[in-house]
Motif scaffolding. Structure first.
Motif, PDB file in Angstrom:
ATOM      1  N   MET A   1      -6.214  -9.872  -6.180  1.00  0.00           N
ATOM      2  CA  MET A   1      -6.038  -8.741  -7.090  1.00  0.00           C
ATOM      3  C   MET A   1      -6.358  -7.416  -6.391  1.00  0.00           C
ATOM      4  O   MET A   1      -5.689  -6.405  -6.605  1.00  0.00           O
ATOM      5  N   ASP A   2      -7.397  -7.423  -5.542  1.00  0.00           N
ATOM      6  CA  ASP A   2      -7.768  -6.204  -4.808  1.00  0.00           C
ATOM      7  C   ASP A   2      -6.637  -5.752  -3.884  1.00  0.00           C
ATOM      8  O   ASP A   2      -6.372  -4.556  -3.741  1.00  0.00           O
ATOM      9  N   ILE A   3      -5.981  -6.739  -3.266  1.00  0.00           N
ATOM     10  CA  ILE A   3      -4.871  -6.422  -2.357  1.00  0.00           C
ATOM     11  C   ILE A   3      -3.723  -5.782  -3.127  1.00  0.00           C
ATOM     12  O   ILE A   3      -3.127  -4.793  -2.669  1.00  0.00           O
ATOM     13  N   ILE A   4      -3.403  -6.322  -4.311  1.00  0.00           N
ATOM     14  CA  ILE A   4      -2.305  -5.787  -5.122  1.00  0.00           C
ATOM     15  C   ILE A   4      -2.622  -4.366  -5.585  1.00  0.00           C
ATOM     16  O   ILE A   4      -1.757  -3.478  -5.528  1.00  0.00           O
ATOM     17  N   ILE A   5      -3.871  -4.125  -6.008  1.00  0.00           N
ATOM     18  CA  ILE A   5      -4.281  -2.777  -6.422  1.00  0.00           C
ATOM     19  C   ILE A   5      -4.160  -1.806  -5.259  1.00  0.00           C
ATOM     20  O   ILE A   5      -3.700  -0.667  -5.404  1.00  0.00           O
ATOM     21  N   GLN A   6      -4.574  -2.280  -4.066  1.00  0.00           N
ATOM     22  CA  GLN A   6      -4.484  -1.452  -2.868  1.00  0.00           C
ATOM     23  C   GLN A   6      -3.023  -1.144  -2.528  1.00  0.00           C
ATOM     24  O   GLN A   6      -2.684  -0.009  -2.176  1.00  0.00           O
ATOM     25  N   MET A   7      -2.156  -2.142  -2.660  1.00  0.00           N
ATOM     26  CA  MET A   7      -0.725  -1.939  -2.383  1.00  0.00           C
ATOM     27  C   MET A   7      -0.124  -0.914  -3.333  1.00  0.00           C
ATOM     28  O   MET A   7       0.683  -0.071  -2.916  1.00  0.00           O
ATOM     29  N   TYR A  10       0.149   3.028  -2.910  1.00  0.00           N
ATOM     30  CA  TYR A  10       1.177   3.685  -2.096  1.00  0.00           C
ATOM     31  C   TYR A  10       2.462   3.827  -2.905  1.00  0.00           C
ATOM     32  O   TYR A  10       3.049   2.812  -3.311  1.00  0.00           O
ATOM     33  N   PRO A  11       2.943   5.051  -3.131  1.00  0.00           N
ATOM     34  CA  PRO A  11       4.155   5.259  -3.946  1.00  0.00           C
ATOM     35  C   PRO A  11       5.385   4.529  -3.402  1.00  0.00           C
ATOM     36  O   PRO A  11       6.187   4.003  -4.181  1.00  0.00           O
ATOM     37  N   PHE A  12       5.544   4.468  -2.072  1.00  0.00           N
ATOM     38  CA  PHE A  12       6.742   3.829  -1.516  1.00  0.00           C
ATOM     39  C   PHE A  12       6.719   2.311  -1.758  1.00  0.00           C
ATOM     40  O   PHE A  12       7.777   1.690  -1.916  1.00  0.00           O
ATOM     41  N   ILE A  13       5.524   1.718  -1.823  1.00  0.00           N
ATOM     42  CA  ILE A  13       5.433   0.281  -2.129  1.00  0.00           C
ATOM     43  C   ILE A  13       5.732   0.033  -3.606  1.00  0.00           C
ATOM     44  O   ILE A  13       6.376  -0.968  -3.959  1.00  0.00           O
ATOM     45  N   VAL A  14       5.290   0.933  -4.477  1.00  0.00           N
ATOM     46  CA  VAL A  14       5.596   0.816  -5.906  1.00  0.00           C
ATOM     47  C   VAL A  14       7.108   0.864  -6.114  1.00  0.00           C
ATOM     48  O   VAL A  14       7.682   0.046  -6.856  1.00  0.00           O
ATOM     49  N   GLY A 125      16.494  -3.871   7.254  1.00  0.00           N
ATOM     50  CA  GLY A 125      15.694  -3.653   6.060  1.00  0.00           C
ATOM     51  C   GLY A 125      14.449  -2.820   6.315  1.00  0.00           C
ATOM     52  O   GLY A 125      13.847  -2.901   7.379  1.00  0.00           O
ATOM     53  N   SER A 126      14.079  -1.996   5.324  1.00  0.00           N
ATOM     54  CA  SER A 126      12.872  -1.181   5.435  1.00  0.00           C
ATOM     55  C   SER A 126      12.435  -0.750   4.039  1.00  0.00           C
ATOM     56  O   SER A 126      13.218  -0.140   3.304  1.00  0.00           O
ATOM     57  N   ILE A 127      11.185  -1.071   3.670  1.00  0.00           N
ATOM     58  CA  ILE A 127      10.701  -0.673   2.343  1.00  0.00           C
ATOM     59  C   ILE A 127      10.524   0.845   2.264  1.00  0.00           C
ATOM     60  O   ILE A 127      10.439   1.404   1.175  1.00  0.00           O
ATOM     61  N   LEU A 128      10.481   1.528   3.415  1.00  0.00           N
ATOM     62  CA  LEU A 128      10.363   2.987   3.421  1.00  0.00           C
ATOM     63  C   LEU A 128      11.671   3.651   2.978  1.00  0.00           C
ATOM     64  O   LEU A 128      11.695   4.834   2.671  1.00  0.00           O
ATOM     65  N   ILE A 239       2.646 -10.958   1.348  1.00  0.00           N
ATOM     66  CA  ILE A 239       2.493 -11.509   2.705  1.00  0.00           C
ATOM     67  C   ILE A 239       2.849 -10.457   3.752  1.00  0.00           C
ATOM     68  O   ILE A 239       2.154 -10.303   4.766  1.00  0.00           O
ATOM     69  N   SER A 240       3.922  -9.708   3.483  1.00  0.00           N
ATOM     70  CA  SER A 240       4.355  -8.650   4.405  1.00  0.00           C
ATOM     71  C   SER A 240       3.263  -7.593   4.580  1.00  0.00           C
ATOM     72  O   SER A 240       2.992  -7.132   5.687  1.00  0.00           O
ATOM     73  N   TYR A 241       2.628  -7.232   3.467  1.00  0.00           N
ATOM     74  CA  TYR A 241       1.568  -6.221   3.509  1.00  0.00           C
ATOM     75  C   TYR A 241       0.328  -6.740   4.238  1.00  0.00           C
ATOM     76  O   TYR A 241      -0.277  -6.034   5.047  1.00  0.00           O
ATOM     77  N   MET A 242      -0.042  -7.990   3.957  1.00  0.00           N
ATOM     78  CA  MET A 242      -1.262  -8.569   4.532  1.00  0.00           C
ATOM     79  C   MET A 242      -1.153  -8.808   6.035  1.00  0.00           C
ATOM     80  O   MET A 242      -2.112  -8.597   6.781  1.00  0.00           O
ATOM     81  N   TYR A 243       0.022  -9.266   6.474  1.00  0.00           N
ATOM     82  CA  TYR A 243       0.175  -9.668   7.879  1.00  0.00           C
ATOM     83  C   TYR A 243       1.105  -8.761   8.682  1.00  0.00           C
ATOM     84  O   TYR A 243       1.453  -9.077   9.820  1.00  0.00           O
TER      85      TYR A 243
END
Length: 275
Positions: A1-7, A10-14, A125-128, A239-243
């Motif tokens: 849950m902490d990881i998701i809140i941290q993600m 960031y507006p671009f991740i949202v 691909g790029s989430i940015l 997984i992408s965010y964590m690793y």
């Protein structure tokens, strides 16, 4: 849950989550019909067409979406007409258009600016790359797809399994085929920015194939595909965010893992029935 809140800080991740979830849902629903009609590789073909179009757009300094969407929609119509009129079989038509569009894209890129950041983001691909306009387009697209499947379920079912029977019962087969082609084309263009041209077809293929391992009715496969696609996308993004792995590739690998699990469960189910 902490990881998701941290993600989510960031507006671009949202934006990536919103676009990704909606595009994944649309791709999964459309994918069930496409896979059953043996058009599963249309996603790969149209993504290459989109890459060719965006290469030309980048070279000319035009907004990529303004060029890619109409070109890919036109390509989807051409594929549909070629297969309906018996000019080519669907797999041959998709392969020919895919290779041609990719060759155009690579040539234009080589002759102009080279492999720029813009082109790379669409290729791999790029989430940015997600923008507010993409979010709006994704919301509109998902609403249209959901309305189509909820209110026209029986017609889509008939068109998917037996076009001749559907025509005989008064279903406008050409209209529904065209709608599915257009919505698939727009889904491909939107999803390409995150997944990349090389991986976008997986959003169409994997959820449907996985669901078909355990479910047999059309409605069950559709519901399962939609849920699986969204869940796999969210897990892939975490997984992408964590690793620090590419988002598109992470989502595909999660879909692959789920497919393998469902395949094993299918074997266990068959073994239990035969005992």
């Amino acid at each position: 849950m902490d990881i998701i809140i941290q993600m989510m800080s960031y507006p671009f991740i949202v934006r990536a989550f919103i676009v990704g979830i909606l595009v994944s849902l649309c791709a999964a629903l459309l994918g069930v019909s496409l896979v059953l009609k043996q058009y599963s590789m249309i996603g790969d073909g149209l993504s290459h067409v989109s890459y060719g179009a965006l290469s030309i757009a980048v070279a000319c300094g035009i907004a990529p979406l303004k060029v890619s969407i109409p070109v890919v929609v036109l390509a989807a119509f051409l594929l549909l007409r070629m297969t309906e009129n018996g000019v080519m079989k669907s797999d041959a038509a998709i392969a020919a258009m895919s290779a041609s569009a990719l060759a155009v894209g690579v040539t234009v890129t080589a002759l102009t600016t080279g492999m720029t950041t813009d082109v790379c983001s669409y290729m791999f691909g790029s989430i940015l790359a997600m923008s507010t306009d993409d979010v709006v387009l994704s919301v509109v697209l998902s609403i249209i797809v959901l309305i189509l499947f909820v209110f026209c379920y029986h017609s889509i079912f008939a068109v998917t399994f037996d076009e001749s029977f559907a025509k005989a019962t008064g279903v406008k087969v050409s209209f529904f085929n065209s709608m599915i082609a257009i919505l698939t084309a727009i889904t491909i263009v939107l999803g390409m920015q995150m997944m990349g041209a090389m991986l976008i077809s997986s959003l169409i293929i994997f959820p449907a194939l996985s669901s078909m391992r355990l479910f047999k009715s059309f409605k069950s496969v559709m519901i399962s595909s939609g849920i699986l696609s969204v869940v796999c996308f969210c897990i892939g993004m975490v997984i992408s965010y964590m690793y620090s792995t590419p988002a598109g590739a992470s989502v595909v690998l999660v879909n692959l893992a789920v497919f393998i699990v469902f395949l094993i469960l299918e074997r266990i189910k068959i073994a239990c029935i035969h005992k």
